[in-house]
Design an enzyme around this catalytic site. Structure first.
Site, PDB file in Angstrom:
ATOM      1  CB  CYS A  85      92.236 126.614  60.402  1.00 43.27           C
ATOM      2  SG  CYS A  85      91.093 127.641  59.420  1.00 43.27           S
ATOM      3  CG  HIS A 189      89.676 127.646  64.467  1.00 40.92           C
ATOM      4  ND1 HIS A 189      90.949 128.135  64.295  1.00 40.92           N
ATOM      5  CD2 HIS A 189      88.975 128.005  63.362  1.00 40.92           C
ATOM      6  CE1 HIS A 189      91.024 128.783  63.142  1.00 40.92           C
ATOM      7  NE2 HIS A 189      89.839 128.712  62.553  1.00 40.92           N
ATOM      8  CD  GLU A 191      92.333 127.654  67.634  1.00 40.53           C
ATOM      9  OE1 GLU A 191      92.304 128.467  66.693  1.00 40.53           O
ATOM     10  OE2 GLU A 191      92.389 126.413  67.456  1.00 40.53           O
TER      11      GLU A 191
END
Length: 209
Positions: A85, A189, A191
């Site tokens: 990001c 992202h 994650e």
């Protein structure tokens, strides 16, 4: 001696979630750190980031010796690097967000606001969207076709198309990932991208550029 993966803590990243995703991807020793010496010794380096470009750049530079340690480990030492990001956006030459701010200039380009070309297009670009890999980039094979989770209002405009590792579509083509030599940056992202994101992290952990 090189040891472990340095997950850089400069006060502007989603560290807990990224650490858990790296563990799920099979990472061994993860050092969450704001110590430049840990970064110098690391086998791999991950820079997460959320927030505004300028404040993130300032926070990173506020840690004495951190940018120099990153340069030693990554640019000079060849440690594989992943920016996530805003951590990816900081690879650019500059960011234009509440003024103009200097980036790391590792992959030349500019971070600027997403242009609204259609009233149906919402900013921030938030949610799941397609990721389309570009076959010509360095590290081809790191990015697979699929869907990932995005949350951003500014996008990376690379000087060279060869540095664009993947694109997505949000009122036009937007850079989803950049790559050069041992550098990889992703706008989405991992994650938060479930199996797609974990698979990307698995490939990064195995990457030997």
């Amino acid at each position: 001696m090189k040891d472990g993966l340095a997950l850089i803590d400069f006060g502007a990243g989603n560290l807990h979630s990224v650490e858990n995703a790296l563990k799920a991807a099979g990472a061994g020793r993860i050092i969450v750190t704001s110590d430049p010496d840990d970064v110098r010794r690391a086998e791999r380096v991950v820079l997460p980031g959320v927030g505004a470009f300028g404040s993130c750049a300032s926070a990173l530079r506020a840690i004495p010796g951190m940018v120099e340690a990153m340069e030693e480990a990554v640019l000079d030492g060849g440690a594989p690097f992943l920016g996530i990001c805003v951590g990816m956006q900081l690879l650019a030459t500059r960011g234009i967000e509440f003024g103009t701010h200097k980036g790391l200039d590792w992959i030349p380009g500019e971070v600027r606001a997403i242009e609204i070309t259609d009233p149906a297009i919402k900013v921030p670009h938030m949610g799941w969207n397609d990721v389309r890999p570009m076959p010509h980039h360095d590290g081809a094979g790191l990015i697979d076709q699929g869907e990932a989770y995005f949350l951003h209002s500014f996008h990376y405009v690379a000087d060279s198309g060869r540095d664009i590792a993947a694109i997505t579509d949000h009122g036009g083509a937007i850079t989803a990932a950049v790559a050069r030599d041992n550098l990889l940056g992703v706008q989405f992202h991992p994650e938060k991208s479930q199996r797609y994101g974990i698979a990307l992290l698995e490939r990064f952990l195995d990457w030997k550029p």
